[in-house]
Every structure is written in structure tokens, then in C-alpha cells.
Design an enzyme around this catalytic site. Structure first.
Site, PDB file in Angstrom:
ATOM      1  N   ASN A  14       0.833  -1.216   0.000  1.00 16.63           N
ATOM      2  CA  ASN A  14       0.000   0.000   0.000  1.00 16.63           C
ATOM      3  C   ASN A  14       0.863   1.259   0.000  1.00 16.63           C
ATOM      4  O   ASN A  14       0.518   2.239  -0.653  1.00 16.63           O
ATOM      5  CB  ASN A  14      -0.965  -0.013   1.191  1.00 16.63           C
ATOM      6  CG  ASN A  14      -2.204  -0.840   0.893  1.00 16.63           C
ATOM      7  OD1 ASN A  14      -3.079  -0.425   0.140  1.00 16.63           O
ATOM      8  ND2 ASN A  14      -2.260  -2.039   1.467  1.00 16.63           N
ATOM      9  N   ASN A 108      -6.597   4.584   8.233  1.00 18.04           N
ATOM     10  CA  ASN A 108      -6.201   3.177   8.208  1.00 18.04           C
ATOM     11  C   ASN A 108      -6.918   2.491   7.048  1.00 18.04           C
ATOM     12  O   ASN A 108      -7.994   2.937   6.639  1.00 18.04           O
ATOM     13  CB  ASN A 108      -6.603   2.503   9.522  1.00 18.04           C
ATOM     14  CG  ASN A 108      -6.165   1.053   9.583  1.00 18.04           C
ATOM     15  OD1 ASN A 108      -5.043   0.716   9.180  1.00 18.04           O
ATOM     16  ND2 ASN A 108      -7.031   0.176  10.051  1.00 18.04           N
ATOM     17  N   HIS A 110      -8.349  -1.326   5.849  1.00 18.77           N
ATOM     18  CA  HIS A 110      -8.664  -2.636   6.418  1.00 18.77           C
ATOM     19  C   HIS A 110      -9.254  -3.545   5.340  1.00 18.77           C
ATOM     20  O   HIS A 110     -10.114  -3.111   4.580  1.00 18.77           O
ATOM     21  CB  HIS A 110      -9.638  -2.473   7.589  1.00 18.77           C
ATOM     22  CG  HIS A 110      -9.897  -3.766   8.275  1.00 18.77           C
ATOM     23  ND1 HIS A 110      -8.987  -4.331   9.154  1.00 18.77           N
ATOM     24  CD2 HIS A 110     -10.911  -4.644   8.162  1.00 18.77           C
ATOM     25  CE1 HIS A 110      -9.462  -5.494   9.567  1.00 18.77           C
ATOM     26  NE2 HIS A 110     -10.631  -5.707   8.978  1.00 18.77           N
TER      27      HIS A 110
HETATM   28  C1  GAR Z   1      -3.400  -4.759   3.894  1.00 20.25           C
HETATM   29  O1  GAR Z   1      -4.194  -5.717   3.253  1.00 20.25           O
HETATM   30  C2  GAR Z   1      -4.202  -4.053   4.958  1.00 20.25           C
HETATM   31  O2  GAR Z   1      -5.554  -3.930   4.646  1.00 20.25           O
HETATM   32  C3  GAR Z   1      -4.002  -4.968   6.133  1.00 20.25           C
HETATM   33  O3  GAR Z   1      -2.665  -5.355   6.057  1.00 20.25           O
HETATM   34  C4  GAR Z   1      -2.280  -5.429   4.681  1.00 20.25           C
HETATM   35  C5  GAR Z   1      -0.953  -4.737   4.519  1.00 20.25           C
HETATM   36  O4  GAR Z   1      -0.446  -4.941   3.238  1.00 20.25           O
HETATM   37  N1  GAR Z   1      -4.282  -4.296   7.361  1.00 20.25           N
HETATM   38  C6  GAR Z   1      -4.926  -4.858   8.392  1.00 20.25           C
HETATM   39  O5  GAR Z   1      -5.300  -6.001   8.399  1.00 20.25           O
HETATM   40  C7  GAR Z   1      -5.162  -3.925   9.559  1.00 20.25           C
HETATM   41  N2  GAR Z   1      -5.978  -4.525  10.550  1.00 20.25           N
HETATM   42  P1  GAR Z   1       0.816  -4.122   2.701  1.00 20.25           P
HETATM   43  O6  GAR Z   1       1.872  -4.169   3.789  1.00 20.25           O
HETATM   44  O7  GAR Z   1       1.244  -4.845   1.477  1.00 20.25           O
HETATM   45  O8  GAR Z   1       0.366  -2.702   2.429  1.00 20.25           O
END
Ligand code: GAR
Length: 202
Positions: A14, A108, A110
Site C-alpha cells: 500500500n 487506516n 482494512h
Molecule cells: C493490507 O491488506 C491491509 O488492509 C491490512 O494489512 C495489509 C498490509 O499490506 N491491514 C490490516 O489487516 C489492519 N488490521 P501491505 O503491507 O502490502 O500494504
């Protein structure tokens, strides 16, 4: 120019999507000036370094309490004159003091349609429950876990043969599009918060 700090615990895809959106002008008048992690091994830090963005690790074991940890982070973010804190896979709950210091300036993302399946296993929990539709949510952070006012949300059908990996992959693609949009709306002052509801005036 708004100064953004990205907080990430893991891969940082992200973060990469946000940087791409800034580079190609989908987000204007904002820069990611800092990437913070609670984990030294987070690949998000490598991504930041590749983009010449300063990084900082706050290791939980170096602080006596969650409050002390968050206080150190607040001081650092304020010293860096951060306007917006973007949590991108940051797997820690922040304290009420942190929320108060950056109220409505912490976002955030999610990987579910909140309020369904909060927590750290949103994709797996939704799949195990057997929902036919899931998606992702960008929200402001409040004192609860994944409970703050929702900025953007988009749905996605679950396929009969989905695994956690295949579903996660499609949710990620959605996240990479939605998060930059939400940040752009915030930077342009288009999000009005009325109680729990975010109203977007385009
Ligand atoms: C993402 O899918 C985000 O939605 C999730 O962690 C991932 C991080 O991916 N977040 C959660 O579950 C928060 N509770 P990334 O490190 O590749 O951006």
C-alpha cells in the site's frame, strides 16, 4: 504541501501504491516524508529507502508501556510537522493519546467491509465465515479497533474456489486503488466529518 507519514509493519504494497499515486499526480500537494515501522525487518522500510524516504523503527521492546511507545511516536511525528498519519498494514492499536494528538488526521486501511471482520485476520475471517461479498475499507482511526468513521469502502464478490491468498490478492488490488483516492480527498479538504459519517463533497 501536506506532509504524510506512513506507518507499516509488513510488506508495504500500500505504501508503494501511495507513492505511485503521488508520482503520477493522482495525489497532488502531498509528499510521504517519513516511513515508520514497529518491525526492523518490514519490507516497507526497504521500499521507502529505494524511494529515498527517511525511515524510523520504533521497537515496542524499547519502551516500558504502550503509552510510552505512543508518546515517543507522537513527539517524533510532531517534530517532523506531520499533517497526516497513514497506517498501511500497521498492526498495532494506538492509544487514546495518539488519537487525540492527530484526531481525524490518522487513516487506516482494512481488508474487509467494516464493521465486519475487524482485527488482524480480516480476509481469513471473512472467508471462514462464508460471506459472499467482502471488500476493503478506508477509515479514520479512533480509540477503538477498526471503528472510526468510514471514508471509502468498496465491495468484491467472494468466489466459490477462493483461498485466503487468492481473495487477499484481489482485495490488495482494490486497496491500492482506494487508499490513494481517500488520501487525495483528504489533501483536497473534501472530507467533512459529521458524527460517525464522512461526507465527501466532490
Ligand atoms: C493490507 O491488506 C491491509 O488492509 C491490512 O494489512 C495489509 C498490509 O499490506 N491491514 C490490516 O489487516 C489492519 N488490521 P501491505 O503491507 O502490502 O500494504
Amino acid at each position: 504541501m501536506k506532509r504524510i507519514a506512513v506507518l507499516a509493519s509488513g510488506n508495504g504494497s500500500n505504501l508503494e501504491a501511495i507513492l505511485a499515486a503521488i508520482a503520477d499526480g493522482r495525489i497532488q500537494n502531498a509528499r510521504v516524508v517519513l516511513v515508520i515501522s514497529d518491525k526492523e525487518e518490514a519490507y516497507a522500510l526497504v521500499r521507502a529507502q529505494k524511494h529515498n524516504i527517511p525511515t524510523r523503527v520504533f521497537r515496542p521492546q524499547d519502551y516500558p508501556s504502550r503509552e510510552a511507545y505512543d508518546r515517543a511516536m507522537i513527539e517524533f511525528l510532531q517534530a517532523e510537522a506531520i499533517d497526516l498519519v497513514v497506517m498501511a498494514g500497521f498492526m498495532r492499536l494506538v492509544t487514546p493519546e495518539f488519537v487525540a494528538a492527530f484526531r481525524h488526521r490518522i487513516m487506516n486501511i482494512h481488508p474487509s467491509l467494516l464493521p465486519a471482520f475487524p482485527g488482524t485476520r480480516g480476509v481469513a475471517d471473512a472467508l471462514a465465515y462464508g460471506v459472499k461479498v467482502t471488500g476493503c475499507t478506508v477509515h479514520f482511526v479512533d480509540e477503538g479497533m477498526d471503528t472510526g468513521p468510514i471514508i471509502l469502502q468498496e465491495a468484491l464478490p467472494v468466489r466459490p474456489d477462493d483461498t485466503v491468498d487468492s481473495l487477499q490478492e484481489r482485495i490488495h488490488a482494490l486497496e491500492h486503488r482506494l487508499y490513494p483516492q481517500a488520501i487525495d480527498l483528504w489533501v483536497r479538504g473534501k472530507i467533512k466529518i459529521r458524527g460517525r459519517r464522512c461526507c465527501i463533497d466532490e
